[in-house]
Design a protein around this motif. Sequence first.
Motif, PDB file in Angstrom:
ATOM      1  N   VAL A   1     -10.476  18.488   3.261  1.00 44.55           N
ATOM      2  CA  VAL A   1     -11.998  17.749   3.611  1.00 44.55           C
ATOM      3  C   VAL A   1     -12.311  17.273   2.322  1.00 44.55           C
TER       4      VAL A   1
ATOM      5  N   THR B   1     -17.102  22.027   3.508  1.00 43.36           N
ATOM      6  CA  THR B   1     -16.050  22.976   3.571  1.00 43.36           C
ATOM      7  C   THR B   1     -16.643  24.110   2.537  1.00 43.36           C
TER       8      THR B   1
ATOM      9  N   ALA C   1     -16.129  27.415   5.903  1.00 42.59           N
ATOM     10  CA  ALA C   1     -15.298  28.446   5.482  1.00 42.59           C
ATOM     11  C   ALA C   1     -16.376  29.250   5.275  1.00 42.59           C
TER      12      ALA C   1
ATOM     13  N   VAL D   1     -10.895  29.353  -0.441  1.00 40.18           N
ATOM     14  CA  VAL D   1     -11.676  27.743  -0.650  1.00 40.18           C
ATOM     15  C   VAL D   1     -10.658  27.189  -1.780  1.00 40.18           C
TER      16      VAL D   1
ATOM     17  N   LEU E   1      -9.283  26.443   3.092  1.00 40.88           N
ATOM     18  CA  LEU E   1     -10.112  24.802   3.122  1.00 40.88           C
ATOM     19  C   LEU E   1     -10.097  24.248   1.718  1.00 40.88           C
TER      20      LEU E   1
END
Length: 230
Positions: free
Chosen positions: A46, A59, A63, A75, A155
């Motif tokens: 991202v 983000t 998530a 993350v 992510l």
Amino acid sequence: MSRLDSKNRPIIADINKKSPISEAYRTLRTNIDFSSIDHQIQVIMVTSPGPGEGKSTTTANLATVYAQAEKKVLVIDADLRKPTMHQTFVKTNRWGLTSVLAGQSPFAKVIAKTHIDNLDLLTSGPVPPNPSEMLSSKRLSALLEELRTQYDVILMDTPPVLVVTDAQLIAAKSDGVLMVIDSGKVKRESALKAKASLELVQARMLGVVLNNVDQRRNEDSYYYYYGTQE
């Protein structure tokens, strides 16, 4: 603890699951899941053209909705210059991704569980003198391959594309890229320049998230997903 205590960086998808914004993030999740039939989308980067456009907020919320769908989510704060995820999830940043890449700690010891079920966090760690070298390293590639076996969705929050080359380096290691754009701030030329920079490294663009879209009938800002066509 079921909700984030921090008042400065609330995760709307966690605090108010029925809000229009939370629903928009769930729509974003669904669109990503159906964006590719032939290619697995597991590691998602991202980013944004410039700073302050909401990429880190996107983000964290994306998530969260993945975790709510019972996916095992990680993350990674890959913004090694101006990290924020440790503040969002109220975690220490004394160690993290840079500690792993520098060989100072195994990733299993620095990954932290968050207050959200199914959601773990790998903070950035101490700011290094050579962010780009770390992000282009074989160690990061090997780390991502190992993490793929342990998480359904990863992510990665990265620096803005037009500020430093870090995002391009990570894009080359990701399955897809989401670009977050502040609709009232970023000019079309900047957005196109950022997209072109990512295409130079053959990044797979999943789409664009428009932040702060003016909605006359609602007080909240919305996040919309526009899938790219091959």
